[in-house]
Enzyme design. Sequence first.
Site, PDB file in Angstrom:
ATOM      1  N   ARG A  15       0.832  -1.201   0.000  1.00  0.00           N
ATOM      2  CA  ARG A  15       0.000   0.000   0.000  1.00  0.00           C
ATOM      3  C   ARG A  15       0.870   1.256   0.000  1.00  0.00           C
ATOM      4  O   ARG A  15       2.075   1.203   0.223  1.00  0.00           O
ATOM      5  CB  ARG A  15      -0.908   0.011   1.240  1.00  0.00           C
ATOM      6  CG  ARG A  15      -2.020  -1.008   1.199  1.00  0.00           C
ATOM      7  CD  ARG A  15      -2.796  -1.061   2.503  1.00  0.00           C
ATOM      8  NE  ARG A  15      -2.005  -1.660   3.587  1.00  0.00           N
ATOM      9  CZ  ARG A  15      -2.449  -1.811   4.836  1.00  0.00           C
ATOM     10  NH1 ARG A  15      -3.662  -1.383   5.160  1.00  0.00           N
ATOM     11  NH2 ARG A  15      -1.683  -2.378   5.755  1.00  0.00           N
ATOM     12  N   LYS A  75       1.791   1.696   7.393  1.00  0.00           N
ATOM     13  CA  LYS A  75       2.139   0.944   8.596  1.00  0.00           C
ATOM     14  C   LYS A  75       3.119   1.744   9.444  1.00  0.00           C
ATOM     15  O   LYS A  75       3.648   2.773   9.030  1.00  0.00           O
ATOM     16  CB  LYS A  75       2.739  -0.416   8.225  1.00  0.00           C
ATOM     17  CG  LYS A  75       1.780  -1.342   7.514  1.00  0.00           C
ATOM     18  CD  LYS A  75       0.536  -1.648   8.334  1.00  0.00           C
ATOM     19  CE  LYS A  75       0.831  -2.485   9.557  1.00  0.00           C
ATOM     20  NZ  LYS A  75      -0.403  -2.759  10.357  1.00  0.00           N
ATOM     21  N   TYR A  94      -0.797   4.419  10.718  1.00  0.00           N
ATOM     22  CA  TYR A  94      -1.249   3.404  11.667  1.00  0.00           C
ATOM     23  C   TYR A  94      -0.054   3.049  12.543  1.00  0.00           C
ATOM     24  O   TYR A  94       0.938   2.513  12.052  1.00  0.00           O
ATOM     25  CB  TYR A  94      -1.709   2.129  10.939  1.00  0.00           C
ATOM     26  CG  TYR A  94      -3.027   2.240  10.212  1.00  0.00           C
ATOM     27  CD1 TYR A  94      -4.217   2.460  10.897  1.00  0.00           C
ATOM     28  CD2 TYR A  94      -3.087   2.076   8.829  1.00  0.00           C
ATOM     29  CE1 TYR A  94      -5.431   2.537  10.230  1.00  0.00           C
ATOM     30  CE2 TYR A  94      -4.293   2.150   8.145  1.00  0.00           C
ATOM     31  CZ  TYR A  94      -5.467   2.382   8.859  1.00  0.00           C
ATOM     32  OH  TYR A  94      -6.661   2.453   8.195  1.00  0.00           O
ATOM     33  N   HIS A  96      -0.436   1.469  16.053  1.00  0.00           N
ATOM     34  CA  HIS A  96      -0.684   0.291  16.892  1.00  0.00           C
ATOM     35  C   HIS A  96       0.429   0.137  17.921  1.00  0.00           C
ATOM     36  O   HIS A  96       1.110  -0.889  18.003  1.00  0.00           O
ATOM     37  CB  HIS A  96      -0.810  -0.973  16.032  1.00  0.00           C
ATOM     38  CG  HIS A  96      -1.968  -0.941  15.076  1.00  0.00           C
ATOM     39  ND1 HIS A  96      -3.283  -1.029  15.496  1.00  0.00           N
ATOM     40  CD2 HIS A  96      -2.014  -0.820  13.725  1.00  0.00           C
ATOM     41  CE1 HIS A  96      -4.086  -0.971  14.451  1.00  0.00           C
ATOM     42  NE2 HIS A  96      -3.345  -0.832  13.364  1.00  0.00           N
ATOM     43  N   GLU A 118      -5.467   4.810  13.834  1.00  0.00           N
ATOM     44  CA  GLU A 118      -6.409   3.877  14.458  1.00  0.00           C
ATOM     45  C   GLU A 118      -7.113   4.440  15.686  1.00  0.00           C
ATOM     46  O   GLU A 118      -8.076   3.840  16.178  1.00  0.00           O
ATOM     47  CB  GLU A 118      -5.709   2.561  14.827  1.00  0.00           C
ATOM     48  CG  GLU A 118      -4.740   2.628  15.985  1.00  0.00           C
ATOM     49  CD  GLU A 118      -3.326   3.029  15.587  1.00  0.00           C
ATOM     50  OE1 GLU A 118      -2.430   2.938  16.435  1.00  0.00           O
ATOM     51  OE2 GLU A 118      -3.122   3.438  14.421  1.00  0.00           O
ATOM     52  N   SER A 220     -22.461 -12.410  23.473  1.00  0.00           N
ATOM     53  CA  SER A 220     -21.243 -13.150  23.761  1.00  0.00           C
ATOM     54  C   SER A 220     -21.087 -13.427  25.257  1.00  0.00           C
ATOM     55  O   SER A 220     -21.436 -12.591  26.096  1.00  0.00           O
ATOM     56  CB  SER A 220     -20.028 -12.371  23.265  1.00  0.00           C
ATOM     57  OG  SER A 220     -18.845 -13.121  23.428  1.00  0.00           O
ATOM     58  N   VAL A 267      -8.023 -11.244  13.043  1.00  0.00           N
ATOM     59  CA  VAL A 267      -7.901  -9.904  12.459  1.00  0.00           C
ATOM     60  C   VAL A 267      -7.385  -8.905  13.493  1.00  0.00           C
ATOM     61  O   VAL A 267      -6.871  -7.845  13.133  1.00  0.00           O
ATOM     62  CB  VAL A 267      -9.254  -9.442  11.871  1.00  0.00           C
ATOM     63  CG1 VAL A 267      -9.106  -8.134  11.109  1.00  0.00           C
ATOM     64  CG2 VAL A 267      -9.828 -10.509  10.940  1.00  0.00           C
ATOM     65  N   ASP A 270      -2.990  -7.075  14.905  1.00  0.00           N
ATOM     66  CA  ASP A 270      -2.306  -5.783  15.003  1.00  0.00           C
ATOM     67  C   ASP A 270      -2.310  -5.256  16.434  1.00  0.00           C
ATOM     68  O   ASP A 270      -1.428  -4.477  16.820  1.00  0.00           O
ATOM     69  CB  ASP A 270      -2.985  -4.742  14.101  1.00  0.00           C
ATOM     70  CG  ASP A 270      -2.377  -4.713  12.703  1.00  0.00           C
ATOM     71  OD1 ASP A 270      -1.204  -5.076  12.570  1.00  0.00           O
ATOM     72  OD2 ASP A 270      -3.082  -4.335  11.757  1.00  0.00           O
ATOM     73  N   VAL A 298      -2.016 -12.810   9.750  1.00  0.00           N
ATOM     74  CA  VAL A 298      -1.258 -11.806   8.994  1.00  0.00           C
ATOM     75  C   VAL A 298      -1.591 -10.411   9.539  1.00  0.00           C
ATOM     76  O   VAL A 298      -2.757 -10.025   9.634  1.00  0.00           O
ATOM     77  CB  VAL A 298      -1.572 -11.897   7.489  1.00  0.00           C
ATOM     78  CG1 VAL A 298      -0.886 -10.766   6.735  1.00  0.00           C
ATOM     79  CG2 VAL A 298      -1.108 -13.247   6.950  1.00  0.00           C
TER      80      VAL A 298
END
Length: 373
Positions: A15, A75, A94, A96, A118, A220, A267, A270, A298
Amino acid sequence: MKVGILKEIKSEENRVSMTPAGVEVMIANGHELWVEKAAGVGSGFSDEDYIAAGAKVIDTPAEIYAECEMVMHVKEPQASEYDMVREGQIVFTYFHFAPDEPLTRAFVKNKSIAIAYETVEGDKGDLPLLTPMSEVAGRMSVQEGAKYLERYYGGRGMLMGGVTGVTPANVVVIGGGVVGTNAAQMACGLGAKVTILDMNLERLRYLSEIMPKNCFPMMSSPALLRELVQEADVVVGAVLVAGAKAPKLVTREMLKTMKDGSVIVDVAIDQGGCFETSKPTTHGDPVYDVEGVIHYCVANMPGAVPMTSTMALTNATLPYALQIANKGWKQAAQDSNAIKTGLNMVGGKVTYKGVAEAFDLEFTPVESVLYDN
């Protein structure tokens, strides 16, 4: 403002943080755009495309870090870039931070202005810069889950949607936010039996209204999750705690009760992942096996579809990048609560609580750096 668009150097990341169309808009607003050579190639944009939009193509990241007031990535900056970041420089990407202590401590040390995509919050408490990539990752999670169910990859040998007279796969989606909703929609579209879990009753009511009849939104709980994973063929971890580590909801003991050849797609990797047995993987080596269960973890899933991802990302980030460039980071954050919530570090001070708590660092309320004298 002089703004730098850097080439991504994280493993198999194709990206780029801004399209040529976005560059053109920034330049029309009076800013100077420097784009690292070949930054957009993986997303289908050539250096000539950026030059035509008015950008200056630069050979090395060092030149961009040395000269630009704001730099943009997709990233988080990699270790080779830590020493290039200057005190007071705006880094918009991003990050994280919460699961990555070396990155966090490097940015405390370099005293830059770290604005994290994020944690930018919209007026309704949504995360507008995470949303487009969450949509991509949610949809991809089911594509990958369906693929790794194939026997060739060690899966159970199932077609996710089944066929006439044959039972489809059971898909459990943990989390009913953007990632989870998109994952459930894709799985439903393929014909799977889908259970989506959330702890917000209003969200479950909404999902009950919009999802097809092969989707079952449920409240949940640990007991229900223990029960569901035993019958699941694919489990998608789609839990997000903004700016903080993801909770570990599926333990190794629960994993032992799952079917051999079933698939987990995390998912949330990260943010550290929501399965106890999760560890980050890459597109080149995406899966591993624990207790007979295939793990796909990933950390940059949207990087596999960079053309779609880059266009979606620029659509979301451009208005904020423009505000920061037009006004400077401090005025932009004073005028926009969204940008204020994106401030994770300012001049070596940790201004996002989830990051400070992750590594027992001193927390500085963002207001104290925005309105100091």
